[in-house]
Design a protein around this motif. Structure first.
Motif, PDB file in Angstrom:
ATOM      1  N   GLY A  22       3.012   2.293  -3.963  1.00 21.82           N
ATOM      2  CA  GLY A  22       2.111   1.816  -4.990  1.00 21.82           C
ATOM      3  C   GLY A  22       2.313   0.632  -5.755  1.00 21.82           C
ATOM      4  N   ARG A  23       1.664   0.466  -6.846  1.00 23.28           N
ATOM      5  CA  ARG A  23       1.839  -0.522  -7.656  1.00 23.28           C
ATOM      6  C   ARG A  23       3.395  -0.610  -8.357  1.00 23.28           C
ATOM      7  N   GLU A  24       3.899  -1.839  -8.267  1.00 20.35           N
ATOM      8  CA  GLU A  24       5.447  -1.889  -8.760  1.00 20.35           C
ATOM      9  C   GLU A  24       5.779  -1.370 -10.166  1.00 20.35           C
ATOM     10  N   MET A  25       4.619  -1.418 -11.057  1.00 20.95           N
ATOM     11  CA  MET A  25       4.922  -1.055 -12.417  1.00 20.95           C
ATOM     12  C   MET A  25       4.849   0.327 -12.208  1.00 20.95           C
ATOM     13  N   ASP A  26       4.273   1.029 -11.267  1.00 23.48           N
ATOM     14  CA  ASP A  26       3.779   2.546 -11.399  1.00 23.48           C
ATOM     15  C   ASP A  26       5.189   3.045 -10.421  1.00 23.48           C
ATOM     16  N   ALA A  27       5.873   2.200  -9.940  1.00 19.31           N
ATOM     17  CA  ALA A  27       6.988   2.843  -9.144  1.00 19.31           C
ATOM     18  C   ALA A  27       7.968   3.663 -10.132  1.00 19.31           C
ATOM     19  N   ALA A  28       8.112   3.010 -11.465  1.00 21.94           N
ATOM     20  CA  ALA A  28       8.829   3.960 -12.527  1.00 21.94           C
ATOM     21  C   ALA A  28       8.551   5.145 -12.706  1.00 21.94           C
ATOM     22  N   GLY A  29       7.196   5.288 -12.686  1.00 21.59           N
ATOM     23  CA  GLY A  29       6.686   6.469 -12.945  1.00 21.59           C
ATOM     24  C   GLY A  29       6.951   7.592 -11.759  1.00 21.59           C
ATOM     25  N   ALA A  30       6.969   7.051 -10.358  1.00 26.39           N
ATOM     26  CA  ALA A  30       7.005   7.706  -9.414  1.00 26.39           C
ATOM     27  C   ALA A  30       8.734   8.115  -9.304  1.00 26.39           C
TER      28      ALA A  30
ATOM     29  N   LYS B 264     -13.043  -1.473   1.822  1.00 26.38           N
ATOM     30  CA  LYS B 264     -12.056  -2.490   1.900  1.00 26.38           C
ATOM     31  C   LYS B 264     -10.820  -2.301   2.208  1.00 26.38           C
ATOM     32  N   ALA B 265     -10.075  -0.982   1.760  1.00 31.90           N
ATOM     33  CA  ALA B 265      -8.841  -0.540   2.057  1.00 31.90           C
ATOM     34  C   ALA B 265      -8.902  -0.473   3.542  1.00 31.90           C
ATOM     35  N   HIS B 266      -9.853   0.421   3.992  1.00 31.89           N
ATOM     36  CA  HIS B 266      -9.972   0.869   5.376  1.00 31.89           C
ATOM     37  C   HIS B 266     -10.009  -0.451   6.307  1.00 31.89           C
ATOM     38  N   ALA B 267     -10.730  -1.504   5.731  1.00 30.53           N
ATOM     39  CA  ALA B 267     -10.981  -2.632   6.765  1.00 30.53           C
ATOM     40  C   ALA B 267      -9.657  -3.259   6.790  1.00 30.53           C
TER      41      ALA B 267
ATOM     42  N   LYS C 158      -6.146 -11.255  -1.591  1.00 29.61           N
ATOM     43  CA  LYS C 158      -5.468 -10.647  -0.938  1.00 29.61           C
ATOM     44  C   LYS C 158      -5.560  -9.115  -1.123  1.00 29.61           C
ATOM     45  N   HIS C 159      -4.857  -8.158  -0.376  1.00 28.67           N
ATOM     46  CA  HIS C 159      -4.826  -6.920  -0.590  1.00 28.67           C
ATOM     47  C   HIS C 159      -3.958  -6.054  -0.695  1.00 28.67           C
ATOM     48  N   PRO C 160      -3.780  -4.913  -1.530  1.00 33.17           N
ATOM     49  CA  PRO C 160      -2.478  -4.301  -1.417  1.00 33.17           C
ATOM     50  C   PRO C 160      -2.070  -3.406   0.111  1.00 33.17           C
ATOM     51  N   MET C 161      -3.147  -3.325   0.655  1.00 33.13           N
ATOM     52  CA  MET C 161      -3.183  -2.596   1.995  1.00 33.13           C
ATOM     53  C   MET C 161      -2.067  -3.484   2.866  1.00 33.13           C
ATOM     54  N   GLU C 162      -2.365  -4.782   2.737  1.00 37.29           N
ATOM     55  CA  GLU C 162      -1.432  -5.461   3.514  1.00 37.29           C
ATOM     56  C   GLU C 162      -0.037  -5.285   3.456  1.00 37.29           C
ATOM     57  N   THR C 163       0.345  -5.009   2.256  1.00 38.25           N
ATOM     58  CA  THR C 163       1.899  -4.400   1.955  1.00 38.25           C
ATOM     59  C   THR C 163       1.910  -2.927   2.790  1.00 38.25           C
ATOM     60  N   LEU C 164       1.177  -2.116   2.665  1.00 33.71           N
ATOM     61  CA  LEU C 164       1.162  -0.659   3.400  1.00 33.71           C
ATOM     62  C   LEU C 164       1.253  -0.699   4.863  1.00 33.71           C
ATOM     63  N   THR C 165       0.608  -1.819   5.470  1.00 32.38           N
ATOM     64  CA  THR C 165       0.627  -2.088   6.768  1.00 32.38           C
ATOM     65  C   THR C 165       2.142  -2.489   7.429  1.00 32.38           C
TER      66      THR C 165
ATOM     67  N   LEU D  96       8.317   2.850  -2.988  1.00 32.41           N
ATOM     68  CA  LEU D  96       8.077   1.505  -2.694  1.00 32.41           C
ATOM     69  C   LEU D  96       6.916   0.890  -3.393  1.00 32.41           C
ATOM     70  N   GLY D  97       7.199  -0.196  -4.073  1.00 35.05           N
ATOM     71  CA  GLY D  97       6.202  -0.758  -4.959  1.00 35.05           C
ATOM     72  C   GLY D  97       5.835  -2.168  -4.475  1.00 35.05           C
ATOM     73  N   TYR D  98       4.421  -2.371  -4.577  1.00 31.73           N
ATOM     74  CA  TYR D  98       3.912  -3.630  -4.226  1.00 31.73           C
ATOM     75  C   TYR D  98       3.667  -4.695  -5.372  1.00 31.73           C
ATOM     76  N   ASP D  99       3.914  -6.279  -5.259  1.00 36.17           N
ATOM     77  CA  ASP D  99       3.800  -7.028  -6.427  1.00 36.17           C
ATOM     78  C   ASP D  99       2.675  -7.044  -6.963  1.00 36.17           C
ATOM     79  N   ASP D 100       2.343  -7.186  -8.076  1.00 34.46           N
ATOM     80  CA  ASP D 100       1.153  -6.997  -8.997  1.00 34.46           C
ATOM     81  C   ASP D 100       0.233  -8.055  -8.806  1.00 34.46           C
ATOM     82  N   THR D 101       0.593  -9.138  -8.047  1.00 41.20           N
ATOM     83  CA  THR D 101      -0.510 -10.251  -7.746  1.00 41.20           C
ATOM     84  C   THR D 101      -1.446  -9.656  -6.711  1.00 41.20           C
ATOM     85  N   TYR D 102      -1.097  -8.564  -6.067  1.00 41.54           N
ATOM     86  CA  TYR D 102      -2.106  -7.717  -5.295  1.00 41.54           C
ATOM     87  C   TYR D 102      -3.158  -7.182  -5.832  1.00 41.54           C
TER      88      TYR D 102
END
Length: 388
Positions: free
Chosen positions: A67-75, A131-134, A99-106, A87-93
Motif C-alpha cells: 500500500g501507500r508508503e505512509m500507511d505502511a506504518a499502520g500496517a 484503471k487498476a485492472h487495466a 503513473k499508477h500504483p499498480m505498476e509497483t504491484l506488478t 511493502l510501501g509505494y512512493d507517494d508520487t503514485y
C-alpha cells in the motif's frame, strides 16, 4: 487472553482456507483489495482504502501487505506478519494521472518470480478500479476471484462470535439512547449525534468502533425509502421513524433496526407489525443447520403474503467483519434461490423490512446459526417502539 483476540493459529487456518480455495480456482497468486478481506487475512486496520492497497497471497509463506508508503506504518502496527512482508509505494503514485500504483504491484510480483503466475483479482468490489485492472493486465495473467475470500469468512470462529456479541450489546445501548432522547420536536441531527456518541462509548466495558454504514434514520415519507440518512427536521407525531443502525466492536458489526411512533401507531402499522412478527417466527423455525438460506426466506414470505403484505427484496444477508460502505459480507442472501446450506457459526442480519405508502417499518434481528437452531444476538423486544 481476551476471548475476542485472534491467535496466530487462527490466522494460519484462514490462510490455509484461502489457499485451498485458490487451488480449486486454479490460482497461484491472489491480490486481495477488499479491506474486510485484507483485515481478515492479516489483521490490517486503517482508514486507507481510499487509495490503492492490497494483500498478496502467494503459493506459500506469509502474505504481503502492499500500500501507500505512509500507511505502511499502520500496517506494521496491525498485521501479524514480519516487517519485511510490508511493502510501501512512493507517494508520487497517489492520484497522479502520469503513473499508477499498480505498476509497483506488478514489480513486486515480478521480484518474487510471480510475473507468469495465474493471478486472482477481486474485480467486482468497491475498491478495485477499472484503471487498476487495466494496468495490471498489461503484464499479468489475471482471473476474476471476486468473493473467493468472502466465502471463507462465512462461518465465524469463537473469537469472531465474541466480537459480534460485544457489538450486540453496543447496538442495544444505541437503541436505548433513542428511547431516552427522542421526542416530538427534536431535530433529527441532534438525535443522530446522541446515537453516534452512544456507539463510540460502547457497552459492557467494551468500546465502540465506527460503522460501515452511517445511521439510517428517515421519518415520515422519507421512511418509504430504505437508505436515506438524516437532516435537521424536527421529529413529528403521526409519523413512522425507523432506525437502521449497527453496534461495532473491532470492525465486527451487529446491525439492528427498530421503528418508533409517538402515540398509537395507525392500524396499518399494527397490521404490518403483526405480519412481520408472525412471519419472523416462521422464518426462525427454518434457521437451523442443514436447511438452506432460501428455506428461511420462503417461510417468511409465505406468512407475510398470507397477511396481505409482500416483500420483493431479500430478507437477510451475511454479516461480520466490514469496512465502509457496506456491513454485509456480499455472500449469502436469505432469498428464494439461494441454496447455501446453513452451518453453525454463520451470522445474518435478518431484515424483514417493509416500506409502505406513508412510511416504513423495520424490526430486524442479527442472528447466529447454532448447533441446534438459531440465536438472536440481541434481546430487544421484536415490536414497534411506542412512546406517548
Amino acid at each position: 487472553m481476551d476471548s475476542a483476540e485472534f491467535t496466530q493459529a487462527e490466522y494460519s487456518d484462514r490462510l490455509t482456507a484461502v489457499r485451498a480455495a485458490m487451488a480449486i480456482a486454479g490460482l497461484e497468486v491472489l491480490v486481495v483489495s477488499d479491506p474486510s478481506n485484507m483485515a481478515w487475512i492479516t489483521g490490517y486496520d486503517g482508514w486507507s482504502f481510499y487509495v490503492h492497497q492490497a494483500v498478496i497471497v502467494g503459493p506459500s509463506g506469509a502474505p504481503l501487505w502492499w500500500g501507500r508508503e505512509m500507511d505502511a506504518a499502520g500496517a506494521l502496527r496491525t498485521v501479524w506478519m514480519p516487517d519485511d512482508c510490508v511493502l510501501g509505494y512512493d507517494d508520487t503514485y497517489v492520484q497522479n494521472p502520469q503513473k499508477h500504483p499498480m505498476e509497483t504491484l506488478t514489480q513486486a510480483l515480478a521480484e518474487r518470480g510471480w510475473q507468469a503466475a495465474q493471478v486472482g483479482v477481486e474485480m467486482d468490489n468497491y475498491y478495485y478500479s477499472a484503471k487498476a485492472h487495466a494496468v495490471l493486465a498489461k503484464d499479468l495473467r489475471l482471473q476474476d476471484a471476486t468473493g473467493l475470500v468472502n466465502w471463507q469468512r462465512a462461518v465465524k470462529s469463537a473469537a469472531e462470535i465474541e466480537r459480534m456479541r460485544r457489538a450486540a450489546r453496543i447496538v442495544e445501548s444505541m437503541h436505548q439512547t433513542i428511547l431516552d432522547v427522542a421526542q416530538p420536536g427534536l431535530p433529527k441531527n441532534i438525535l443522530v449525534a446522541e446515537i453516534l456518541r452512544s456507539s463510540a462509548l460502547g457497552a459492557g466495558g467494551h468500546w465502540g468502533d465506527y460503522p460501515a454504514i452511517v445511521p439510517l434514520t428517515p421519518s415520515g415519507m422519507d421512511a418509504t425509502a430504505p437508505h436515506l440518512t438524516w437532516d435537521d427536521r424536527p421529529m413529528q407525531r403521526g409519523e413512522a421513524h425507523f432506525f437502521e443502525i449497527a453496534g461495532v466492536y473491532r470492525r465486527y458489526h451487529c446491525p439492528q433496526s427498530r421503528t418508533l411512533f409517538f402515540g398509537e401507531p395507525p392500524a396499518q402499522y399494527r397490521r404490518a407489525e403483526e405480519a412481520v412478527q408472525e412471519a419472523t417466527e416462521a422464518a426462525l423455525q427454518q434457521a437451523r443447520p442443514g436447511n438452506l438460506c432460501e428455506d428461511i426466506a420462503n417461510a417468511f414470505n409465505a406468512v407475510l403474503n398470507k397477511h396481505g403484505f409482500s416483500k420483493d427484496s431479500r430478507c437477510g444477508y451475511s454479516i461480520g467483519l466490514s469496512y465502509p460502505p457496506d456491513w454485509g459480507e456480499r455472500t449469502l442472501s436469505l432469498r428464494r434461490g439461494d441454496k447455501t446450506v446453513l452451518t453453525p457459526g454463520m451470522c445474518f442480519h435478518f431484515m424483514p423490512a417493509l416500506w409502505l405508502d406513508d412510511g416504513g417499518i423495520e424490526i430486524t434481528e442479527p442472528l447466529l446459526i447454532t448447533e441446534d437452531g438459531v440465536e438472536k444476538f440481541c434481546t430487544l423486544p421484536g415490536s414497534l417502539f411506542v412512546q406517548g
